[in-house]
Scaffold this motif. Structure first.
Motif, PDB file in Angstrom:
ATOM      1  N   GLN A  18     -16.113  -9.032   9.868  1.00  0.00           N
ATOM      2  CA  GLN A  18     -16.955  -8.057  10.008  1.00  0.00           C
ATOM      3  C   GLN A  18     -17.886  -9.406  10.790  1.00  0.00           C
ATOM      4  N   TYR A  46     -10.239  -6.455  14.160  1.00  0.00           N
ATOM      5  CA  TYR A  46     -10.926  -5.320  13.959  1.00  0.00           C
ATOM      6  C   TYR A  46      -9.239  -5.179  13.975  1.00  0.00           C
ATOM      7  N   LEU A  49      -9.111  -6.020   9.712  1.00  0.00           N
ATOM      8  CA  LEU A  49     -10.350  -5.754   8.609  1.00  0.00           C
ATOM      9  C   LEU A  49      -9.800  -4.177   8.504  1.00  0.00           C
TER      10      LEU A  49
END
Length: 409
Positions: A290, A315, A318
């Motif tokens: 992040q 992302y 993530l």
């Protein structure tokens, strides 16, 4: 005068409650007496003026209320003796200097984050006691009904009492088992300051600053934790943009429209340096990912030069650590920016069909923006109306209403 009390609540609630819990060991009593102190402040400050040190005044008032309550309760006799022994006459815990305040709050976080408590309860209890969030606000943060969150908080307090969980920062060898929950608490604490879940103000500066201060303290406690550094980097990079997020008129300013000259260059540089140190430690984790996303935004000279393809890939990474619908929604936005709004809308519609983000205003808001960019204005208007109905802050509702007016025109 209520404005001064509201400001003191935002700045001092956590200090007052943490001090009272340390004195009495009674979580409910601490919250009740703190609330009574703020109620007294509404009347007294209007009559006598705001005291020179509002936090010390509130702590003293709340402590006196707690002592009065314990005196009326025979069961509280032992607690009263303990409180008297801990606090010399005339001394106000937490008012002498900042380090003591920080230590009180850190003890509170580590107590809440004891491994005997479920993870969600640890985070929720800390947000309730340290940040003064209401049960409804915490429920929105966790996307659960208010009644469910109320039950979790009651059970967590009962478990602390029944298990005799000590109010302290644990010994060094016990710190790692609480690290994940502590980092989660600080992350959500900062988020509530950076984008408040309810109320007229989008940004609660005191919460942002407190989360940052505590994140620095945790890094000092856990210097070998790459994720602690990753979280600190993430908070620094977000906080660097805080001044540009709300206009002088109190309106929400989207990232693409923010005045980047208002971004804090020192905070960006510090955040990038902390992230690089964390990455060199060779133990990647979700906070570092992040922080890398935040660094992509913070280091782009202009909105148009943002590396959205890299952000979309991050992302995706993530999602491996945190398989969450909110992460998928953010990835959809990045995909829309890198591959076009139609590609992003496909992902958003897939999320909508699952129902996992029902009640989360950013889902229809994102969908509305993508429909607007595709010139599907009637559908966009419907999505904006749905988002307005779910948004919790005035600034967000005003922003969405402005977008709605645009597509209707």
């Amino acid at each position: 005068m209520n404005a001064e009390v509201e400001a003191a609540f935002r700045d001092e609630w956590g200090q007052v409650v943490a001090t009272l819990i340390g004195l009495t060991g009674d979580w409910d009593l601490a919250e009740e007496c703190a609330a009574e102190a703020f109620a007294v402040a509404v009347e007294r400050w209007a009559r006598d003026g705001v005291p020179r040190r509002p936090g010390a005044w509130l702590t003293t008032t709340a402590r006196n209320r707690a002592i009065d309550r314990l005196r009326r309760d025979a069961v509280g006799a032992t607690k009263l003796r303990d409180a008297a022994a801990l606090v010399p006459p005339g001394d106000v815990p937490g008012s002498a200097d900042v380090p003591e305040i920080a230590d009180d709050r850190l003890r509170l976080i580590f107590t809440c984050c004891h491994p005997l408590l479920p993870f969600e309860a640890r985070v929720a209890l800390t947000l309730r006691t340290l940040a003064g969030l209401t049960t409804a606000e915490i429920a929105r943060a966790f996307l659960v009904p208010e009644a469910t969150m109320a039950q979790r908080l009651v059970r967590a307090k009962r478990r602390i009492r029944e298990a005799g969980i000590p109010y302290e920062v644990p010994a060094g060898h016990l710190l790692p088992e609480r690290t994940s929950a502590v980092l989660g608490v600080l992350y959500l604490l900062f988020n509530e300051g950076y984008a408040a879940s309810a109320g007229k103000d989008l940004v609660r500066t005191a919460l942002c600053e407190e989360a940052l201060r505590l994140a620095r303290t945790v890094v000092a406690l856990l210097p070998s934790s790459a994720e602690a550094r990753g979280l600190l980097a993430l908070l620094l990079l977000h906080d660097a943009r805080r001044a540009s997020r709300v206009s002088a008129a109190g309106e929400l300013v989207p990232l693409a429209e923010q005045d980047r000259s208002l971004w804090s260059t020192p905070l960006v540089a510090e955040g990038v340096a902390v992230l690089e140190t964390a990455l060199r430690m060779g133990t990647p984790g979700p906070y570092q990912v992040q922080a890398a996303i935040a660094a992509c935004h913070a280091t782009a000279p202009t909105a148009g030069e943002t590396d959205w393809r890299q952000i979309a890939a991050l992302y995706g990474e993530l999602a491996r650590y945190v398989p969450s619908p909110v992460v998928e929604l953010n990835r959809a936005v990045a995909v829309a920016m890198s591959s076009g709004p139609a590609a992003g809308l496909e992902l958003v519609d897939r999320l909508t069909s699952t129902g996992e983000l029902a009640g989360y205003h950013l889902l229809p808001a994102t969908r509305a923006d993508l429909l607007r960019r595709l010139a599907r204005y009637p559908e966009a208007a419907d999505a904006y109306r749905a988002a307005i109905g779910l948004a919790a802050t005035d600034s967000e509702r005003r922003y969405l209403a402005g977008r709605l007016a645009e597509v209707c025109a």
